[in-house]
Each structure stands twice: as structure tokens, then as C-alpha cells.
Motif scaffolding. Sequence first.
Motif, PDB file in Angstrom:
ATOM      1  N   CYS A  66      33.037  30.521  66.967  1.00  0.00           N
ATOM      2  CA  CYS A  66      35.074  30.268  66.912  1.00  0.00           C
ATOM      3  C   CYS A  66      35.116  30.459  65.573  1.00  0.00           C
ATOM      4  O   CYS A  66      35.965  30.463  64.882  1.00  0.00           O
ATOM      5  N   GLU A  67      34.030  29.841  64.899  1.00  0.00           N
ATOM      6  CA  GLU A  67      33.788  30.022  63.184  1.00  0.00           C
ATOM      7  C   GLU A  67      34.077  31.222  62.863  1.00  0.00           C
ATOM      8  O   GLU A  67      34.197  31.989  61.972  1.00  0.00           O
ATOM      9  N   MET A  99      40.464  22.664  67.329  1.00  0.00           N
ATOM     10  CA  MET A  99      40.033  23.637  67.273  1.00  0.00           C
ATOM     11  C   MET A  99      39.293  24.604  68.097  1.00  0.00           C
ATOM     12  O   MET A  99      40.042  25.577  68.508  1.00  0.00           O
ATOM     13  N   GLY A 100      38.606  23.682  68.415  1.00  0.00           N
ATOM     14  CA  GLY A 100      37.012  24.556  69.181  1.00  0.00           C
ATOM     15  C   GLY A 100      37.910  24.711  70.591  1.00  0.00           C
ATOM     16  O   GLY A 100      38.010  25.951  71.558  1.00  0.00           O
ATOM     17  N   THR A 101      39.101  24.005  71.358  1.00  0.00           N
ATOM     18  CA  THR A 101      39.328  24.039  72.616  1.00  0.00           C
ATOM     19  C   THR A 101      40.607  24.748  72.819  1.00  0.00           C
ATOM     20  O   THR A 101      40.249  25.898  73.384  1.00  0.00           O
ATOM     21  N   SER A 102      41.084  25.016  71.515  1.00  0.00           N
ATOM     22  CA  SER A 102      42.637  26.006  71.383  1.00  0.00           C
ATOM     23  C   SER A 102      42.278  27.512  71.212  1.00  0.00           C
ATOM     24  O   SER A 102      42.923  28.143  72.156  1.00  0.00           O
ATOM     25  N   TYR A 124      46.945  26.909  63.637  1.00  0.00           N
ATOM     26  CA  TYR A 124      46.948  25.820  62.253  1.00  0.00           C
ATOM     27  C   TYR A 124      49.153  25.910  62.370  1.00  0.00           C
ATOM     28  O   TYR A 124      49.552  24.394  62.389  1.00  0.00           O
ATOM     29  N   GLU A 125      49.545  26.870  62.825  1.00  0.00           N
ATOM     30  CA  GLU A 125      50.702  26.588  62.226  1.00  0.00           C
ATOM     31  C   GLU A 125      51.381  25.909  63.478  1.00  0.00           C
ATOM     32  O   GLU A 125      52.373  25.540  63.894  1.00  0.00           O
ATOM     33  N   ASN A 126      50.858  26.154  64.526  1.00  0.00           N
ATOM     34  CA  ASN A 126      51.618  25.110  66.015  1.00  0.00           C
ATOM     35  C   ASN A 126      51.541  24.168  66.206  1.00  0.00           C
ATOM     36  O   ASN A 126      52.187  23.633  66.131  1.00  0.00           O
ATOM     37  N   TYR A 127      49.917  23.809  65.278  1.00  0.00           N
ATOM     38  CA  TYR A 127      50.261  22.295  64.809  1.00  0.00           C
ATOM     39  C   TYR A 127      51.269  21.558  63.837  1.00  0.00           C
ATOM     40  O   TYR A 127      51.574  20.749  64.157  1.00  0.00           O
ATOM     41  N   ASN A 181      41.279  32.934  75.819  1.00  0.00           N
ATOM     42  CA  ASN A 181      40.630  34.254  76.656  1.00  0.00           C
ATOM     43  C   ASN A 181      40.435  35.588  75.667  1.00  0.00           C
ATOM     44  O   ASN A 181      40.030  36.186  75.905  1.00  0.00           O
ATOM     45  N   LEU A 182      39.081  34.981  74.577  1.00  0.00           N
ATOM     46  CA  LEU A 182      38.490  35.864  74.021  1.00  0.00           C
ATOM     47  C   LEU A 182      37.835  36.494  74.191  1.00  0.00           C
ATOM     48  O   LEU A 182      36.785  36.240  75.230  1.00  0.00           O
ATOM     49  N   THR A 183      37.652  37.875  74.288  1.00  0.00           N
ATOM     50  CA  THR A 183      35.931  38.671  74.444  1.00  0.00           C
ATOM     51  C   THR A 183      34.883  38.937  73.084  1.00  0.00           C
ATOM     52  O   THR A 183      35.724  38.064  72.010  1.00  0.00           O
TER      53      THR A 183
END
Length: 223
Positions: free
Chosen positions: A54-55, A31-34, A69-72, A39-41
Motif C-alpha cells: 500500500c505504501e 488507509m489499508g482497508t480503503s 484523504y479528501e473523502n475523510y 480493486n487494484l492490480t
Amino acid sequence: GVTGEPLQREDRITLLKRALRERILVLAEAMGTSLQGANLTAQDYGGEAQDGSCENLNLMRPDLVRSIYENYFKVDADIIVTNSFSGSPLVLAEFELEDKVREINRAAGLICRDAADRYSSKAKPRFVAGSIGPTNKALSVTGGITFDALVDNFAIQAAALYEGDIDYFLIETCQDMRNIKAALLALDKVFETQDPIPIAVSVTIEPSGTMLAGQGVEAAYAS
């Protein structure tokens, strides 16, 4: 897609145990790396003080968390791990989020649960692991906290994840057996007032062949 109504937790756990007896399950937990690759601000995270948490994205950008999650699930993962690795009061306090611990962890579970239910079928049920990371303290390595305080810290996070309708707890990426013991005792506290659910533990083995605190995998298993 879902066939019929979503299952209750007790029934999902029965299916999980059955599946584990029958085959190898694929668990997706990056999750963290994804999230960091999106590219979040600082604004996405909730502001300058929350930048990098991230949380907090469970509250600020649930759409993004759900899409990962859905991509996984689209590539056939059986289990996804909640976006709560650093969701303990200890770590969230670094981002001025200590008053949002329950809200953040509960949301982590519910977003996961929604995605799992959407992609579950009778032929391929999907499951949710509630992630509890090692925090930013290691009792045997860095110190800086008492054992009892660490137990209480884990219990607050775990109770909120339980409310998020997870299928089992994953005490993960551990470096120190005393931290693991604190987390397990915290779960015992939660289970004093809630029906117990399964627990899994993962440890990190360094190139030296041991965890940072010095135990090898055999010693960890024996403990």
C-alpha cells in the motif's frame, strides 16, 4: 477551503494542542482497508514484486491516496494518518522497495499535508499524523532483529516522514513495549537534528486483555 496561506508546522502544532484541550478530535486511519477496497492490480502497485504494498501507492497512485484523504475530510475528520504504516525498511524490503524508503515516506507526508491544507480553515484546522507501524518484527514475541537495528530501522522511516511535513508522529498498533521503546529512541535520534514535534502511541489489546507480548494497557501506560 484554505483561508490565507497554509500555516507553518509550529503554528499547526499550537492549534492541535489547543483543539485537544477543547474537544474530542476525530482521527481517520483506515488507509489499508480503503486502498485494498479499490480493486487494484499489480500494475497499480508497481509490478508483481510490489503487489500489495500500500505504501508504494504514494508513488504509483498518489491520486488514489489523495482522494481517500479528501473523502475523510469531507465527512469532517480532524486528523488523517499518513499511508506509511508499513513504510519501514524492514517491511518495504519484502517488496524490493528498500531503496525507496525515503521517497515513499516523504511522499506519504506531503500528499497528506496537501489534502489537510486544502480542507483547513480557521474554524476547523486539519492535521496530519505520521504513521509508524510495528514492522514485521516484535522483539519480545518473534525476535529476528536486534534492538539497535530496530531503532535504526525506525529512525530511517521517521526522518523521511518528518520531511513530509507531518504535525506529529503516531507510533501505532503496537503489540510489544520493546518495539515502542525502540521507536521512541529512534525519534530521539531524529530530534537531535530537527525541532521536536509531538508523539502519540497506540497499542493493540487482544481479547485476552493484553498485548501479544503480555502487557495490559495499565502496564503499557506505566512503561
